[in-house]
Design an enzyme around this catalytic site. Structure first.
Site, PDB file in Angstrom:
ATOM      1  N   GLU A  83     -23.941 -22.234   0.639  1.00  0.00           N
ATOM      2  CA  GLU A  83     -23.090 -21.693   1.695  1.00  0.00           C
ATOM      3  C   GLU A  83     -23.885 -21.550   2.976  1.00  0.00           C
ATOM      4  O   GLU A  83     -25.120 -21.543   2.974  1.00  0.00           O
ATOM      5  CB  GLU A  83     -22.507 -20.339   1.290  1.00  0.00           C
ATOM      6  CG  GLU A  83     -23.551 -19.258   1.074  1.00  0.00           C
ATOM      7  CD  GLU A  83     -22.953 -17.944   0.620  1.00  0.00           C
ATOM      8  OE1 GLU A  83     -23.622 -16.908   0.817  1.00  0.00           O
ATOM      9  OE2 GLU A  83     -21.827 -17.941   0.071  1.00  0.00           O
TER      10      GLU A  83
ATOM     11  N   GLU B  84     -18.811 -23.649   3.475  1.00  0.00           N
ATOM     12  CA  GLU B  84     -19.224 -23.640   2.076  1.00  0.00           C
ATOM     13  C   GLU B  84     -19.568 -25.059   1.634  1.00  0.00           C
ATOM     14  O   GLU B  84     -19.066 -26.039   2.191  1.00  0.00           O
ATOM     15  CB  GLU B  84     -18.088 -23.104   1.195  1.00  0.00           C
ATOM     16  CG  GLU B  84     -17.416 -21.837   1.697  1.00  0.00           C
ATOM     17  CD  GLU B  84     -18.235 -20.597   1.422  1.00  0.00           C
ATOM     18  OE1 GLU B  84     -19.173 -20.684   0.615  1.00  0.00           O
ATOM     19  OE2 GLU B  84     -17.928 -19.541   2.008  1.00  0.00           O
TER      20      GLU B  84
ATOM     21  N   HIS C 202     -25.633 -36.664  -2.280  1.00  0.00           N
ATOM     22  CA  HIS C 202     -26.394 -35.521  -2.801  1.00  0.00           C
ATOM     23  C   HIS C 202     -27.874 -35.764  -2.509  1.00  0.00           C
ATOM     24  O   HIS C 202     -28.508 -36.639  -3.087  1.00  0.00           O
ATOM     25  CB  HIS C 202     -26.161 -35.366  -4.301  1.00  0.00           C
ATOM     26  CG  HIS C 202     -26.528 -33.998  -4.817  1.00  0.00           C
ATOM     27  ND1 HIS C 202     -27.719 -33.382  -4.513  1.00  0.00           N
ATOM     28  CD2 HIS C 202     -25.854 -33.125  -5.611  1.00  0.00           C
ATOM     29  CE1 HIS C 202     -27.777 -32.202  -5.096  1.00  0.00           C
ATOM     30  NE2 HIS C 202     -26.641 -32.013  -5.768  1.00  0.00           N
TER      31      HIS C 202
ATOM     32  N   LYS D 268     -32.517 -30.597  -3.235  1.00  0.00           N
ATOM     33  CA  LYS D 268     -32.661 -29.186  -2.861  1.00  0.00           C
ATOM     34  C   LYS D 268     -33.300 -29.071  -1.484  1.00  0.00           C
ATOM     35  O   LYS D 268     -34.068 -29.940  -1.071  1.00  0.00           O
ATOM     36  CB  LYS D 268     -33.529 -28.447  -3.880  1.00  0.00           C
ATOM     37  CG  LYS D 268     -32.921 -28.359  -5.271  1.00  0.00           C
ATOM     38  CD  LYS D 268     -33.834 -27.565  -6.198  1.00  0.00           C
ATOM     39  CE  LYS D 268     -33.232 -27.437  -7.592  1.00  0.00           C
ATOM     40  NZ  LYS D 268     -34.117 -26.638  -8.493  1.00  0.00           N
TER      41      LYS D 268
ATOM     42  N   ASP E 104     -32.560 -28.337  15.331  1.00  0.00           N
ATOM     43  CA  ASP E 104     -32.374 -27.244  14.361  1.00  0.00           C
ATOM     44  C   ASP E 104     -32.960 -27.636  12.999  1.00  0.00           C
ATOM     45  O   ASP E 104     -32.353 -27.395  11.959  1.00  0.00           O
ATOM     46  CB  ASP E 104     -30.889 -26.919  14.226  1.00  0.00           C
ATOM     47  CG  ASP E 104     -30.657 -25.566  13.562  1.00  0.00           C
ATOM     48  OD1 ASP E 104     -31.585 -24.723  13.595  1.00  0.00           O
ATOM     49  OD2 ASP E 104     -29.560 -25.348  13.013  1.00  0.00           O
TER      50      ASP E 104
ATOM     51  N   TRP F 179     -36.222 -25.218   7.529  1.00  0.00           N
ATOM     52  CA  TRP F 179     -36.442 -25.658   6.149  1.00  0.00           C
ATOM     53  C   TRP F 179     -35.175 -25.653   5.294  1.00  0.00           C
ATOM     54  O   TRP F 179     -35.190 -26.156   4.173  1.00  0.00           O
ATOM     55  CB  TRP F 179     -37.562 -24.851   5.492  1.00  0.00           C
ATOM     56  CG  TRP F 179     -37.303 -23.367   5.323  1.00  0.00           C
ATOM     57  CD1 TRP F 179     -36.347 -22.607   5.900  1.00  0.00           C
ATOM     58  CD2 TRP F 179     -38.067 -22.497   4.513  1.00  0.00           C
ATOM     59  NE1 TRP F 179     -36.458 -21.310   5.514  1.00  0.00           N
ATOM     60  CE2 TRP F 179     -37.515 -21.203   4.658  1.00  0.00           C
ATOM     61  CE3 TRP F 179     -39.181 -22.644   3.683  1.00  0.00           C
ATOM     62  CZ2 TRP F 179     -38.018 -20.085   3.996  1.00  0.00           C
ATOM     63  CZ3 TRP F 179     -39.685 -21.526   3.044  1.00  0.00           C
ATOM     64  CH2 TRP F 179     -39.108 -20.263   3.189  1.00  0.00           C
ATOM     65  N   GLY F 180     -34.075 -25.139   5.817  1.00  0.00           N
ATOM     66  CA  GLY F 180     -32.805 -25.263   5.109  1.00  0.00           C
ATOM     67  C   GLY F 180     -32.084 -26.558   5.405  1.00  0.00           C
ATOM     68  O   GLY F 180     -31.122 -26.913   4.710  1.00  0.00           O
TER      69      GLY F 180
END
Length: 599
Positions: free
Chosen positions: A295, A300, A408, A411, A448, A451-452
């Site tokens: 999220e 989401e 996909h 992570k 931007d 690390w996310g």
């Protein structure tokens, strides 16, 4: 003494002897008319002023005083001249009509025949017509007024004529114009494969090679019964086409149903109407298998089979997760930007800039309606396990969303476990080379890259191919591949338009805590751009590379030595001098990871 004399008595006596004194009285009588027979007229009384001429009328103080004596005399003269109305001199009379002759009515037969011949003659135009090339014929020709249609809707209709599949947004106007002009027959199912996209001037001509920008429509839209036939561009009637399609399908949005930004989004997404969530997800997985995997503030993320679907609510009049919902026009730019970066993944032999670093966008859908119960269930399961920071997704019937269907990518860096220094180096060199390629191709700045927004996954590939301004190079991966995501704040030059987000409208972005690496990077960006966010400042990419080095040094744990840490600190120090990622990729830190040196 002598006798006294009474003087008063003598006076009285003398008066009685003389008699009464005559009295003078004024006598009024008519003035005698002058003798008309007399040739001489005496005007002396006029000059003396003893009387006022009756012809002058009462005295006029306003203008009579300005008349000279001579002028007054002239007026008096006119008073005694024969002032009777004069008869008008008789004009020349028409000769009488001779007896026995009949006057014929005017005959215009010759003139009528002359103009009839002129009207029957078709006069070819001798100069360009403002409307169209044709002939001038008898009678008034009425040119029907075309209804006002948005540019994107017009080009969507043209593309519908040329191909039964849907195509990309016409925001990049030249793409559709070039495609429509050169195609006169029906294309195959690979719609818009012949489209090209302009790149900045500094990119070489080869970089404008053919790319597939947007996939074909889904099966439901492709199955619609819309006749397809050969047609030339000049014979397309947009008004008739719109009416025909409106009769054959109730899926076409109208201006009354949606605002223009929503219609533009539909065009960019290759849709004729908004989808509901089940329709959108069913293309990628069984709805029952949907799982929430993440999220963010603006939306989401759900896993649908092997794809990830990011759902962003737009245009609502209430806050979501404490933030104002994004506008449709903001998401439109992100949609175009995502399709544009997809081009860097295309393996074209003539490509001048190529890299697999940016996440692959598989599809983008505009959805409408409340969250489906299946999605709410997935959201609540995530909340029970992880504790969601977002609001519960309770949306009204007319709520709109943009759903990005992405490959996909693994992570994010925050949760991914790096095993050793080589994997950390691989992360840095892939990020640096990816930014350098996008800089060269589109003057791209991510703005931007925290690390996310970097995803990592492991694979069996040892190298990845890159092309920077025509020079090919392979990068050692050590089994790790990164994917850069989230282009919300990004800036790009598509060749047709500069897309960017004006961060002056978000002052809180620059008020983060002191000492926080991410907040400090935002403030450094602001200093570099001086709040001119439309401009090109490749230095912002270097700022985020410095941020990544800091993250590896302070936030990530992996097997490393003190020598490795010194190398990272030295790299950070040298990067302070670079103005672009293209300069940074030539740093000695990356030299042994490039199988072919980029110069």
């Amino acid at each position: 003494m002598g006798q006294r004399v009474d003087l008063w008595s003598e006076v009285i006596k003398s008066e009685e002897e003389d008699g009464d004194i005559p009295k003078i009285e004024a006598v009024f009588q008519r003035r005698k008319k002058p003798d008309k027979s007399s040739e001489a007229v005496n005007f002396g009384w006029l000059v003396k002023g003893a009387r006022t001429s009756s012809v002058n009328g009462p005295k006029r103080d306003s203008w009579a005083r300005s008349l000279s004596t001579r002028g007054r005399e002239s007026i008096a003269v006119r008073a005694y001249v024969n002032n009777q109305p004069q008869k008008k001199a008789a004009g020349r009379k028409k000769p009488p009509i001779p007896k026995g002759k009949v006057v014929k009515a005017p005959d215009f037969q010759k003139e009528k025949e002359y103009f009839r011949d002129i009207d029957a003659f078709e006069l070819l135009e001798e100069s360009p017509s403002p409307n169209k090339s044709s002939t001038w014929t008898m009678g008034e020709q009425v040119v029907p007024e075309m209804p006002h249609l948005s540019t994107r809707l017009e080009k969507w209709l043209i593309s519908k004529k040329l191909n039964h599949t849907c195509g990309p947004s016409s925001t990049l106007s030249k793409i559709l114009e070039n495609s429509a002009i050169h195609q006169e027959s029906v294309c195959d199912n690979d719609a818009f494969d012949s489209l090209s996209l302009k790149t900045p001037d500094k990119s070489s001509a080869g970089n404008t090679s053919v790319f597939r920008l947007i996939p074909s429509c889904d099966e439901n839209l492709a199955a619609e019964d819309v006749p397809v036939r050969k047609i030339k561009m000049e014979s397309i009637d947009l008004e008739d086409e719109l009416k025909r399609l409106s009769l054959t399908s109730d899926l076409i949005p109208t201006h009354q149903d949606f605002d223009q930004p929503i219609l533009d989004l539909l065009s960019a997404c290759g849709q004729m109407r908004p989808s509901n969530f089940i329709e959108a997800f069913s293309k990628f997985c069984e709805p029952e298998s949907i799982v929430k995997i993440g999220e963010g503030t603006y939306g989401e993320a759900f896993r649908a089979g092997s794809s990830v679907c990011k759902i962003v609510p737009i245009d609502g009049d209430f806050r979501v997760n404490g933030e104002v919902q994004k506008r449709a026009d903001e998401l439109l730019e992100e949609v175009i930007l995502s399709w544009t970066l997809n081009q860097l993944r295309e393996c074209e032999t003539t490509a001048q800039n190529l890299c697999p670093t940016y996440i692959k966008t598989q599809d983008i859908k505009l959805c409408q309606g409340p969250y489906d119960p299946i999605l709410i269930k997935a959201w609540e399961e995530w909340d029970a396990k992880h504790g969601s920071e977002n609001d519960h997704p309770d949306f009204p019937e007319k709520q709109c969303y943009v759903m990005f269907v992405l490959e996909h990518g693994g992570k994010d860096l925050e949760s991914f476990v790096l095993l050793n220094f080589d994997e950390a180096r691989s992360l840095l060199v892939q990020a640096t080379a990816g930014l350098a390629v996008a800089e060269a191709a589109f003057e791209f700045e991510h703005r931007d890259l925290h690390w996310g927004n970097i995803l990592l996954s492991r694979n069996n590939s040892d190298t990845l191919p890159f092309i920077l301004e025509g020079k090919q190079v392979c990068i050692k991966t050590f089994g790790v591949q990164i994917s850069i995501i989230d282009f919300t704040l990004s800036r790009i030059n598509t060749g047709e338009k500069i897309l960017f987000l004006d961060l002056t409208s978000d002052p809180y972005l620059f008020k983060g805590p002191k000492g926080d690496k991410q907040s400090e990077t935002y403030r450094k960006m602001k200093a570099v751009t001086e709040d001119y966010w439309e401009g090109s400042f490749a230095r912002t990419n270097v700022l985020w590379l410095i941020y990544l080095v800091d993250i590896l040094l302070t936030k990530k744990s992996f097997e490393r030595s003190s020598k490795h840490e010194r190398e990272l600190r030295s790299l950070k120090k040298r990067m302070e001098k670079y103005e672009s990622a293209k300069e940074a990729v030539s740093d000695p830190f990356f030299s042994d990871m490039l199988m072919d040196q980029i110069s």
